[in-house]
Design a protein around this motif. Structure first.
Motif, PDB file in Angstrom:
ATOM      1  N   LYS A  57       0.893  -1.141  -0.154  1.00 46.47           N
ATOM      2  CA  LYS A  57      -0.070  -0.081  -0.049  1.00 46.47           C
ATOM      3  C   LYS A  57       0.812   1.214   0.071  1.00 46.47           C
ATOM      4  O   LYS A  57       2.063   1.193   0.633  1.00 46.47           O
ATOM      5  N   LYS A  58       0.377   2.251  -0.636  1.00 45.64           N
ATOM      6  CA  LYS A  58       1.306   3.522  -0.469  1.00 45.64           C
ATOM      7  C   LYS A  58       0.145   4.691   0.248  1.00 45.64           C
ATOM      8  O   LYS A  58      -1.067   4.596   0.086  1.00 45.64           O
ATOM      9  N   ASN A 100       0.611   0.832  11.595  1.00 47.75           N
ATOM     10  CA  ASN A 100      -0.797   0.767  11.891  1.00 47.75           C
ATOM     11  C   ASN A 100      -2.048   1.480  10.961  1.00 47.75           C
ATOM     12  O   ASN A 100      -2.936   0.838  10.414  1.00 47.75           O
ATOM     13  N   VAL A 101      -1.212   2.175  10.005  1.00 50.39           N
ATOM     14  CA  VAL A 101      -2.261   2.928   8.981  1.00 50.39           C
ATOM     15  C   VAL A 101      -2.509   1.806   7.900  1.00 50.39           C
ATOM     16  O   VAL A 101      -3.406   1.840   7.307  1.00 50.39           O
ATOM     17  N   ALA A 102      -1.164   1.293   7.575  1.00 46.77           N
ATOM     18  CA  ALA A 102      -1.398   0.285   6.460  1.00 46.77           C
ATOM     19  C   ALA A 102      -2.313  -0.768   6.633  1.00 46.77           C
ATOM     20  O   ALA A 102      -2.912  -1.440   5.811  1.00 46.77           O
ATOM     21  N   ASP A 107      -9.340  -1.499   3.246  1.00 42.67           N
ATOM     22  CA  ASP A 107      -9.052  -0.637   2.170  1.00 42.67           C
ATOM     23  C   ASP A 107      -9.457   0.791   2.871  1.00 42.67           C
ATOM     24  O   ASP A 107      -9.870   0.736   3.930  1.00 42.67           O
ATOM     25  N   GLU A 108      -9.226   1.588   1.815  1.00 43.77           N
ATOM     26  CA  GLU A 108      -9.691   3.029   2.220  1.00 43.77           C
ATOM     27  C   GLU A 108     -11.162   3.227   2.451  1.00 43.77           C
ATOM     28  O   GLU A 108     -11.625   4.047   3.275  1.00 43.77           O
ATOM     29  N   ARG A 109     -11.869   2.505   1.718  1.00 38.55           N
ATOM     30  CA  ARG A 109     -13.477   2.462   1.893  1.00 38.55           C
ATOM     31  C   ARG A 109     -13.821   2.008   3.278  1.00 38.55           C
ATOM     32  O   ARG A 109     -14.497   2.972   3.919  1.00 38.55           O
ATOM     33  N   SER A 110     -13.208   1.075   3.847  1.00 38.06           N
ATOM     34  CA  SER A 110     -13.718   0.705   5.231  1.00 38.06           C
ATOM     35  C   SER A 110     -13.108   1.706   6.163  1.00 38.06           C
ATOM     36  O   SER A 110     -13.928   1.666   7.199  1.00 38.06           O
ATOM     37  N   LEU A 115     -14.556   5.992  10.030  1.00 39.18           N
ATOM     38  CA  LEU A 115     -14.776   7.364  10.422  1.00 39.18           C
ATOM     39  C   LEU A 115     -15.986   8.020  10.413  1.00 39.18           C
ATOM     40  O   LEU A 115     -16.373   8.710  11.481  1.00 39.18           O
ATOM     41  N   VAL A 116     -16.773   7.805   9.396  1.00 36.13           N
ATOM     42  CA  VAL A 116     -18.113   8.655   9.301  1.00 36.13           C
ATOM     43  C   VAL A 116     -18.950   8.173  10.351  1.00 36.13           C
ATOM     44  O   VAL A 116     -19.860   9.001  10.987  1.00 36.13           O
TER      45      VAL A 116
END
Length: 310
Positions: A57-58, A100-102, A107-110, A115-116
């Motif tokens: 992942k980037k 931790n971020v990776a 994925d970004e959608r999850s 977050l929302v």
């Protein structure tokens, strides 16, 4: 043989080219070997083990913003609609934070969904204890409440909350119309009160002006009456002086001083006739009346002589 060498050369070229990875500025790449975390690749041209090491992942380390829309219900069952802007970024560039971020979310959608939902849940929990009429006035309190909770959650995910702004808070159309009517009625009430206050001030000032005018007129009348009294007193004083002088001169000439009173009486009758404006004055012109008048004037003459001798 030549074909085999060509194929082998192409494969070798592909392997060599795939061993280099370019990472854009503001990003960090996370690599894995056989699905396990291996290392971080930083901006620029990086080399990786061909066919074995893969870029998992980037991660962008720049500030990121997202606009959110969600709904909450107040304690008196009014629907409240929020529009917010969230600004966040990766907490730092340390390896553990980036790992931790990776790997925290699939994925970004999850991540965005979590977050929302976290922000929405925090706002719903706060709004559920408030009444509809209080919500608009609690914009700052709602923002501070969400910031406090969401910042802790984002830190666990490897992110840091930079800013949260509640751009818009609205209600159902029926409630919005009723709120507009309340505002309009309050404005009309305030306008009526201001108009009443202005009218009261105008009338008060007018009454004060009338009172001052009455005071000024009364003072002027008092001064005028005082001056008239002084004038009458001076007139009488001068008349008395003149009569005294005339009486002394007549005594020295052995003449009857009652002639002065008779002359004044006739002058008074003449003045009445010349300056009369419709008033009627009745004088007794009979011989008895004249005799009585002369006796009265002689008595006054004797009184004046007595005062002069004293």
């Amino acid at each position: 043989m030549n074909v085999f060498l060509i194929i082998l050369g192409v494969l070798a070229l592909i392997v060599i080219l795939s061993s280099f990875v370019t990472v854009q500025q503001g990003n960090v790449a996370v690599t894995t070997i056989f699905g396990k975390y291996n290392r971080m690749l930083f901006p620029g041209l990086n080399w990786k083990i061909p066919l074995i090491e893969k870029v998992f992942k980037k991660i962008s380390i720049q500030n990121r913003s997202v606009e959110l829309e969600f709904q909450a219900i107040t304690v008196d069952q009014a629907n409240v609609y929020f529009k917010a802007m969230l600004l966040y970024s990766v907490w730092n560039q340390e390896e553990e934070t980036l790992k931790n971020v990776a790997f925290k979310f699939m994925d970004e959608r999850s991540f965005m969904q979590a977050l929302v939902r976290t922000i929405e849940g925090s706002i719903r929990g706060f709004v559920a204890t408030k009444r509809q009429a209080e919500v608009l006035g609690l914009r700052k309190d709602i923002t501070e409440h969400v910031k406090e909770q969401i910042d802790k959650t984002l830190e666990e995910w490897g992110f840091h909350l930079l800013d949260l702004q509640m751009n818009d808070i609205t209600f159902d159309e029926v409630i919005m119309k009723s709120m507009a009517q309340v505002v309009a009625s309050n404005n009309l009430k305030a306008a009526a009160e201001n108009e009443g206050q202005a009218l009261l001030i105008t009338k008060t000032k007018a009454a004060e002006a009338d009172g001052n005018a009455i005071k000024i007129a009364a003072e002027a009348e008092r001064q005028a009456a005082q001056l008239r009294g002084m004038g009458v007193a001076l007139f009488r004083e001068e008349v008395a002086k003149g009569m005294t002088t005339a009486a002394k001169e007549m005594q020295q000439a052995n003449l009857d001083t009652s002639v002065i009173l008779f002359s004044m009486w006739t002058e008074a009758i003449k003045n009445f006739a010349e300056n009369s404006k419709g008033n009627v004055i009745f004088l007794d012109g009979s011989s008895e009346g004249m005799d009585q008048t002369m006796k009265q004037m002689m008595a006054m003459n004797k009184l004046m002589q007595t005062k002069m001798e004293k």
